[in-house]
Design a protein around this motif. Structure first.
Motif, mmCIF file in Angstrom:
data_model
loop_
_atom_site.group_PDB
_atom_site.id
_atom_site.type_symbol
_atom_site.label_atom_id
_atom_site.label_comp_id
_atom_site.label_asym_id
_atom_site.label_seq_id
_atom_site.Cartn_x
_atom_site.Cartn_y
_atom_site.Cartn_z
ATOM 1 N N HIS A 379 0.839 -1.193 0.000
ATOM 2 C CA HIS A 379 0.000 0.000 0.000
ATOM 3 C C HIS A 379 0.871 1.237 0.000
ATOM 4 C CE1 HIS A 379 -3.762 -2.105 0.782
ATOM 5 N NE2 HIS A 379 -3.196 -2.782 1.729
ATOM 6 N N ASN A 442 -6.299 3.841 0.118
ATOM 7 C CA ASN A 442 -6.902 2.519 0.285
ATOM 8 C C ASN A 442 -7.932 2.526 1.411
ATOM 9 O OD1 ASN A 442 -6.907 -0.543 -0.146
ATOM 10 N ND2 ASN A 442 -6.568 -0.320 2.064
ATOM 11 N N GLU A 443 -9.191 2.161 1.053
ATOM 12 C CA GLU A 443 -10.262 1.949 2.040
ATOM 13 C C GLU A 443 -10.363 3.095 3.038
ATOM 14 O OE1 GLU A 443 -10.606 -2.923 2.073
ATOM 15 O OE2 GLU A 443 -9.889 -1.888 3.890
ATOM 16 N N ASN A 502 -12.477 -2.534 -3.172
ATOM 17 C CA ASN A 502 -12.176 -3.836 -2.565
ATOM 18 C C ASN A 502 -13.496 -4.519 -2.218
ATOM 19 O OD1 ASN A 502 -9.616 -2.795 -2.716
ATOM 20 N ND2 ASN A 502 -9.361 -2.507 -0.503
ATOM 21 N N TYR A 508 -15.387 -11.650 4.548
ATOM 22 C CA TYR A 508 -15.875 -10.776 5.629
ATOM 23 C C TYR A 508 -17.385 -10.607 5.535
ATOM 24 C CZ TYR A 508 -11.005 -9.418 6.436
ATOM 25 O OH TYR A 508 -9.652 -9.435 6.705
ATOM 26 N N TRP A 577 -6.346 -10.235 -3.287
ATOM 27 C CA TRP A 577 -5.512 -10.029 -2.087
ATOM 28 C C TRP A 577 -5.081 -11.399 -1.588
ATOM 29 C CZ3 TRP A 577 -3.205 -5.788 -0.551
ATOM 30 C CH2 TRP A 577 -2.608 -5.755 0.718
ATOM 31 N N ARG A 587 -3.002 -10.125 13.087
ATOM 32 C CA ARG A 587 -3.444 -11.493 12.797
ATOM 33 C C ARG A 587 -2.901 -12.458 13.844
ATOM 34 N NH1 ARG A 587 -7.530 -10.266 9.322
ATOM 35 N NH2 ARG A 587 -6.845 -8.445 8.128
ATOM 36 N N ASN A 597 -1.117 -12.619 7.894
ATOM 37 C CA ASN A 597 -2.339 -12.559 7.100
ATOM 38 C C ASN A 597 -2.190 -13.691 6.090
ATOM 39 O OD1 ASN A 597 -4.051 -11.935 4.829
ATOM 40 N ND2 ASN A 597 -4.379 -9.917 5.775
HETATM 41 C C1 GCU Z 1 -8.118 -4.740 3.514
HETATM 42 C C2 GCU Z 1 -6.836 -3.985 3.357
HETATM 43 C C3 GCU Z 1 -5.639 -4.865 3.362
HETATM 44 C C4 GCU Z 1 -5.877 -5.992 4.339
HETATM 45 C C5 GCU Z 1 -7.011 -6.830 3.796
HETATM 46 C C6 GCU Z 1 -7.377 -7.965 4.732
HETATM 47 O O1 GCU Z 1 -8.923 -4.569 2.541
HETATM 48 O O2 GCU Z 1 -6.786 -3.134 2.264
HETATM 49 O O3 GCU Z 1 -4.527 -4.099 3.707
HETATM 50 O O4 GCU Z 1 -4.749 -6.749 4.536
HETATM 51 O O5 GCU Z 1 -8.151 -6.072 3.641
HETATM 52 O O6 GCU Z 1 -8.268 -7.761 5.525
HETATM 53 O O7 GCU Z 1 -6.782 -9.017 4.644
#
Ligand code: GCU
Length: 624
Positions: A379, A442-443, A502, A508, A577, A587, A597
Motif C-alpha cells: 500500500h 486505500n479503504e 475492494n 468478511y 488479495w 493477525r 495474514n
Molecule cells: C483490507 C486492506 C488490506 C488488508 C485486507 C485484509 O482490505 O486493504 O490491507 O490486509 O483487507 O483484511 O486481509
C-alpha cells in the motif's frame, strides 16, 4: 543533570519549500539544517555504496536525541559529548565520561529492516541509531557530493561528521542531502537516527494490516556529480498514432544556455537544446520507427542524456494508457488487467522487507507464473528495483501512497506529508512504462474532509503527471433492505479515472455461495476494477470446502468469486488479495495466522495453495 540551552524551533515546512525552489534553480546555499530533497537522477549517476554492516544502538528512550529536559540535542549550540550519539566520539582519556560507543555496538545489515535481523527487535517500534564510518577521497574542483537513501522507515535524522544534515519523514520514497561541504577527505562518520513509531498524524497512521518494519530498508550511497549535473528527466509518448515523444530534462546548477543532448541510438534520434533560466530543456521528436511497450512486448530503449561532462543512461519504454468510457486502452487497444496484490515483503530466508533485486524478481516471477500482466504494489511505493523489473518483465503496475484507512484528514502537516510522498513517488518512477495507475488511497472512510484531502492529492498528481491514470481502492456497500445489491457510491469516483474498490464477499461478508446472488450498481461511465478480494487459508490445512481456513475453502471462494466479477459491467481487471502470506500484528489466531495474514495464494514458506491454480487457470483462459 547539567542545565542545557535550547534554541527556538525551526519551521521545517518553510525551510523545505525554500530549499525545493532553490534546488530547482540550481543555486547553492549553506543552510545549517535542511529537510531532505529528492533528486531523481542521482540514482542513475551511481555512487559509493554504503550498504553492508552498520554499527547500531537501540535507543528505546531516545536519550541520544533528547536530553533529560526532552529538548532535541541537535538544536543545542553545544550538545553534550557524553550523551549525544551523532557526535560519534570516543573518550579522549580515562577520565572522560562518554555513555555510548558505536565501535563496541552490535551490527545491523543495510539495506534491511531491523525486525527480522535481531529477535529483540522483532516487535520493536522506536529509535535505532545507525553509524557507518567510510573513507572518502578528495572532491575534484567544482565536484559536488550527495548522500542518497532509497528509503528509511519512518523518520530519519541524518548527521555527517557531527553535523546535522536534515530530517526525512515517510518510509517508502528516496531522499538525499547535499554533503559537498560536510564530506571530509579520509574517514567520515555518518550517523542516522531511524524512528518507526506510528502516529495519528502519520502517513500511514496508527492502524495498518502490515508489519511496521523499521530501519534503513533500502540502499544508501554517496553520489558525486559535476558542478552542474542532470538532476531529473522525463520522457513520454504523446500518442501511439503520431509516435511523438516529448521530454524534459532539468540540469541542477545550470545557468541559461547550457547545451543538453538527448539521444536514443536505436531510434536514430539525437537532439540538442539549450537550458532556460531554470536549467530546464524540453524535447520533442517523431519516432516513427518506435516499437511500443506492452506486457507481450516490453520493449525498452536506452536513452542517453548528456550535459557537459555529465552523462546518464536510462532504459525507457514508450506506451500510452487512457480510458474511453468503461474501456481501458493500452496503446489504443482495450486491455484486461490480470493482476495480483503484492506487499514488499519476501517470505523466505527469514522474511522481512524486500532488500535485493533477486527477491523483487522472485515476487514478480511468481506473479508471471500465475498468468499476471499487472500487479498492485500495496500500500506504499515499493523499491525501485521492483518497478524497473516490472518494466523489463512486461508487468503493468498500480503504485500507491500509504494513505490507508483513517488518516488525519484535517491536519495540514498530514496533507503535506502525503503530498510529499506522492511527489517523490511520481518523480522517482515517472519514466517507468510499467506504471499505468497512481493510486491515492486505500479503504478510506467517506467524509467531506477525506474527499477534499484526496481531491487535493489528485489535482497534485495530475499536475506532476498527466500521462497516467488515477485511482484509489474504494469500498462498496449494500443497499439497505437488499443485502445482495452492492453499490459503489463515492464522490472520489468522480475524481479518479478508474473506479476501483475492494470486495470481500464470501470472507468478511457472508460465505462463498453468496457470490452467485449478488448484483452491482456502479453508476460511473468509467472502467471498473476490483482492487482486492480473497480469503485466508493455512497452506497444508485441508478439509471440506465449507471449513474456513482450509485451502479448499479459499479455492472455492475463488471459484465462486470469478464468475461473479465477470458479470460486472465495465470490468477491466482485478488484483486479488494477495500473492503471498505476509506478516501483520493484527493477525493473532493461534495455529492458523500466528502473526500472518494468510490470504496469500502462496504460503509464507513459498508453497503454492490450491487457489493459486484456480486463478492461474482463469488467467490462462482470459489471456487466450
Ligand atoms: C483490507 C486492506 C488490506 C488488508 C485486507 C485484509 O482490505 O486493504 O490491507 O490486509 O483487507 O483484511 O486481509
Amino acid at each position: 543533570m547539567k542545565p542545557m540551552t535550547c534554541s527556538p524551533q525551526i519551521n521545517p515546512l518553510n525551510r523545505f519549500i525554500q530549499l525545493a525552489i532553490l534546488v530547482a534553480m540550481g543555486l547553492q546555499l549553506a543552510l545549517p539544517v535542511a529537510r531532505a530533497e529528492n533528486i531523481p537522477d542521482l540514482y542513475l549517476h551511481g555512487g559509493q555504496s554504503l550498504d553492508g554492516e552498520w554499527k547500531t544502538i537501540i535507543d528505546h528512550y531516545d536519550s541520544g536525541f533528547y536530553d533529560y529536559r526532552y529538548s532535541e540535542r541537535d538544536l543545542s549550540k553545544n550538545p553534550s559529548r557524553a550523551e549525544t550519539f551523532y557526535l560519534d566520539v570516543q573518550p579522549t582519556n580515562g577520565t572522560e565520561r562518554v555513555e555510548y560507543d558505536f565501535d563496541a555496538s552490535p551490527m545491523l545489515k543495510v539495506p534491511g529492516d531491523w525486525n527480522t535481523q535481531r529477535p529483540e527487535l522483532f516487535y520493536y517500534e522506536g529509535s535505532v541509531w545507525y553509524r557507518k564510518q567510510f573513507a572518502s577521497s578528495p572532491l575534484a574542483a567544482g565536484e559536488r557530493a550527495f548522500l542518497r537513501f532509497g528509503a528509511a522507515n519512518y523518520r530519519a535524522d541524518v548527521y555527517l561528521n557531527g553535523q546535522k544534515l536534515g530530517t526525512h519523514i515517510g518510509g517508502f520514497t528516496p531522499f538525499s542531502f547535499e554533503v559537498t561541504k560536510q564530506l571530509k577527505t579520509g574517514t567520515n562518520s555518518l550517523v542516522v537516527r531511524v524512528n518507526n513509531q506510528r502516529s495519528k498524524d502519520g502517513v500511514p497512521t496508527l492502524n495498518t494490516d502490515w508489519w511496521n518494519y523499521g530501519g534503513l530498508t533500502r540502499a544508501v550511497e554517496i553520489v558525486r556529480t559535476p558542478a552542474t549535473f542532470i538532476a531529473d528527466h522525463r520522457l513520454w509518448l504523446e500518442s501511439e498514432e503520431t509516435k511523438m515523444i516529448s521530454g524534459s530534462v532539468v540540469i541542477a546548477g545550470a545557468k541559461e544556455g547550457e547545451t543538453v543532448e538527448l539521444a536514443i541510438g536505436e531510434l536514430n534520434q539525437k537532439m540538442t537544446a539549450k537550458t532556460d533560466a531554470e536549467g530546464r530543456v524540453n524535447f520533442r521528436m517523431a519516432a516513427t520507427n518506435l516499437s511500443l511497450w506492452s506486457p507481450e512486448h516490453p520493449k525498452l530503449y536506452a536513452v542517453e542524456i548528456s550535459c557537459g561532462p555529465d552523462k546518464i543512461t536510462e532504459s525507457i519504454g514508450f506506451r500510452t494508457i487512457r480510458t474511453r468510457g468503461k474501456e481501458l486502452l493500452l496503446n489504443g487497444q482495450p486491455v484486461f488487467l490480470r493482476g495480483v496484490c503484492i506487499h514488499e515483503e519476501f517470505p523466505l530466508n527469514g522474511g522481512g522487507r524486500v532488500n535485493s533485486p533477486d527477491k523483487a524478481k522472485q515476487l514478480l516471477l511468481w506473479a508471471k507464473e500465475l498468468g499476471c500482466n499487472f500487479v498492485r504494489l500495496a500500500h506504499y511505493p515499493h523499491n525501485e528495483d521492483m518497478t524497473r523489473l516490472a518494466d523489463q518483465l512486461g508487468i503493468m503496475v498500480w503504485s500507491e501512497v500509504p494513505v490507508y484507512w483513517a488518516i488525519d484528514w484535517t491536519n495540514a502537516a498530514t496533507y503535506h506529508n502525503a503530498e510529499q510522498q506522492l511527489t517523490d513517488e511520481i518523480r522517482r518512477d515517472d519514466n517507468r512504462a510499467a506504471i499505468i495507475i497512481w493510486s491515492l488511497a486505500n479503504e478510506t472512510p467517506l467524509s467531506e474532509a477525506r474527499t477534499a484531502f484526496l481531491t487535493g492529492l489528485a489535482k497534485h498528481a495530475r499536475e506532476l503527471d498527466s500521462t497516467r491514470l488515477l485511482s484509489a481502492a474504494m469500498e462498496r456497500h449494500t443497499k439497505s433492505g437488499s443485502e445482495n445489491m452492492n453499490v459503489v457510491e463515492d464522490p472520489l469516483a468522480d475524481v479518479v479515472d478508474v473506479v476501483a474498490f475492494n470486495e470481500y464477499i464470501g470472507w468478511y461478508d457472508g460465505l462463498p455461495e453468496k457470490c452467485a446472488k449478488v448484483t452491482w450498481e456502479i453508476p460511473y461511465d468509467k472502467p471498473v476494477f476490483i482492487s482486492e478480494f480473497g480469503g485466508d487459508s493455512l497452506q497444508g490445512l485441508h478439509g471440506d470446502k465449507a471449513q474456513r481456513w482450509t485451502e479448499e475453502f479459499q479455492a472455492d471462494l475463488y471459484w465462486q468469486t470469478l464468475p461473479m466479477l465477470d458479470k460486472i459491467d465495465g470490468l477491466v481487471g482485478f488484483t486479488p488479495w494477495i500473492l503471498v502470506d505476509f506478516r501483520s500484528p493484527k493477525r493473532v489466531l493461534p495455529g492458523i495466522q500466528d502473526g500472518f495474514n494468510r490470504k496469500g495464494l502462496i504460503s509464507s514458506d513459498g508453497v503454492k495453495k490450491q487457489a493459486f491454480f484456480v486463478l492461474q487457470d482463469y488467467y490462462r483462459k482470459r489471456a487466450e
